[in-house]
Design a protein around this motif. Structure first.
Motif, mmCIF file in Angstrom:
data_model
loop_
_atom_site.group_PDB
_atom_site.id
_atom_site.type_symbol
_atom_site.label_atom_id
_atom_site.label_comp_id
_atom_site.label_asym_id
_atom_site.label_seq_id
_atom_site.Cartn_x
_atom_site.Cartn_y
_atom_site.Cartn_z
ATOM 1 N N GLU A 59 0.604 -0.795 -0.357
ATOM 2 C CA GLU A 59 0.080 0.264 0.165
ATOM 3 C C GLU A 59 1.068 1.476 0.036
ATOM 4 N N ASN A 120 -4.409 5.303 -1.597
ATOM 5 C CA ASN A 120 -5.516 5.525 -1.390
ATOM 6 C C ASN A 120 -6.379 6.998 -1.846
ATOM 7 N N GLU A 152 -7.968 2.487 -3.307
ATOM 8 C CA GLU A 152 -8.541 1.920 -1.645
ATOM 9 C C GLU A 152 -9.424 3.679 -1.840
ATOM 10 N N ASP A 182 -11.509 0.213 1.995
ATOM 11 C CA ASP A 182 -10.510 0.388 2.961
ATOM 12 C C ASP A 182 -11.213 1.058 4.061
ATOM 13 N N LYS A 203 -10.698 -4.018 3.415
ATOM 14 C CA LYS A 203 -10.116 -3.964 3.776
ATOM 15 C C LYS A 203 -10.513 -3.824 5.429
HETATM 16 MG MG MG Z 1 -6.059 2.372 2.875
#
Ligand code: MG
Ligand code: C2E
Ligand code: MG
Ligand code: MG
Length: 282
Positions: A59, A120, A152, A182, A203
């Protein structure tokens, strides 16, 4: 209590608050007037496939190195960046840096051939219907495959932009770019809401695992989330695998992926190749 009413406590509290507010104002001024994307740094945190016992991906996590403010973590400046409307510039810079880094790493090693790196996206971006196209173009510009990248988005970001959000995810999905939901479990949605959204991985927010050992309630919710995901055949990443006992727990629950300090903290881009070449599941 007496302590909290004492003039001394109040003075200390007041000073702390004052310096925090002053720092936030300074961050806001610098972001507004002289923000330089070149000061952004991206670190990469491994995501581990617990079933195959190997590295699944990374990530990308942004940091800001500013001459006057020092080294800042996302929680210190992203909320301000969202407020003043420059968050998409930051996310775009992170995407560019990430794609450039993947391309570089791939020249140095084959150990990263099958991994996927996620970036993200802020909720403010889910209003841009060109977003998917922009991301796809960037991936192509660096000579990468769509499957090299995932995005994400938080559960709550999606829930506040359901219509556009769904369209954007569908476009990304169709291209082959991965989609991670996320911080799952912290918003107000349910599995029912997710049912007609396209995504690859859920997640589970780190708070569930980090509090599982103290809170029976958190543990129960974690178990339920994992069990339900399994029966819906949705792969799960559990965040916050800090300790050996966390790892034992997520393995016992049958989670597919884990992420956390037990495996590695976010690492600098020039350490990624070495990490991938030497990683072994212990
Ligand atoms: Mg994230
Ligand atoms: P996130 O996407 O949920 O990322 C995971 C956060 O948990 C990261 O914090 C990571 O360093 C931290 N973490 C990982 N493993 C552990 C662990 O075992 N224990 C604990 N206590 N924490 C762990 P970080 O890097 O401070 O990022 C915070 C948040 O900032 C991210 O949460 C994400 O929402 C946001 N963010 C980071 N980079 C970007 C970006 O480029 N764009 C946008 N829009 N948001 C970003
Ligand atoms: Mg998260
Ligand atoms: Mg989070």
């Amino acid at each position: 209590e007496a302590k909290y009413n004492s003039p001394k406590y109040f003075r200390v509290f007041n000073q702390k608050l004052h310096s925090r507010v002053r720092k936030t104002i300074e961050i806001e001024q610098i972001l507004t007037n002289e923000f330089d994307p070149e000061e952004l740094v991206v670190q990469y945190q491994p995501i581990i496939d617990l079933e195959q016992r190997r590295l699944a991906g990374f990530e990308a996590l942004v940091r800001w190195q500013n001459p006057r403010l020092g080294y800042l973590f996302p929680d210190q400046f992203l909320p301000v960046a969202e407020e003043i409307g420059i968050i998409s510039k930051i996310d775009e810079a992170v995407l560019e840096l990430t794609c450039a880094n993947i391309a570089q790493w791939r020249q140095q090693t084959t150990a990263l051939d099958h991994i996927r790196v996620s970036v993200n996206l802020s909720q403010n971006e889910l209003v841009d219907l060109n977003l998917a196209q922009r991301i796809i173009k960037t991936v192509e510009r660096y000579g990468l495959k769509p499957s090299d990248l995932a995005i994400e988005v938080t559960e709550s970001a999606l829930m506040s932009n359901v219509r556009f959000g769904k369209r954007i995810l569908m476009d990304l999905r169709e291209s082959g770019i991965g989609i991670h939901i996320d911080d799952f479990g912290t918003g107000y949605s349910s599995f029912g809401h997710l049912a007609d959204l396209p995504f690859d991985v859920l997640k589970v927010d780190k708070s569930f695992l980090l509090q599982a050992h103290e809170s029976v309630q958190r543990m129960t919710v974690l178990e339920a989330l994992v069990r339900m995901s399994k029966s819906l055949e949705i792969p799960v990443v559990v965040e916050g695998v800090e300790e050996r006992e966390h790892l034992d727990l997520v393995c016992a629950l049958g989670c597919r992926y884990g992420q956390g300090y037990h495996f590695a903290k976010p690492i600098d881009r020039d350490k990624v190749v070495d990490f991938a070449e030497t990683f072994s599941f212990a």
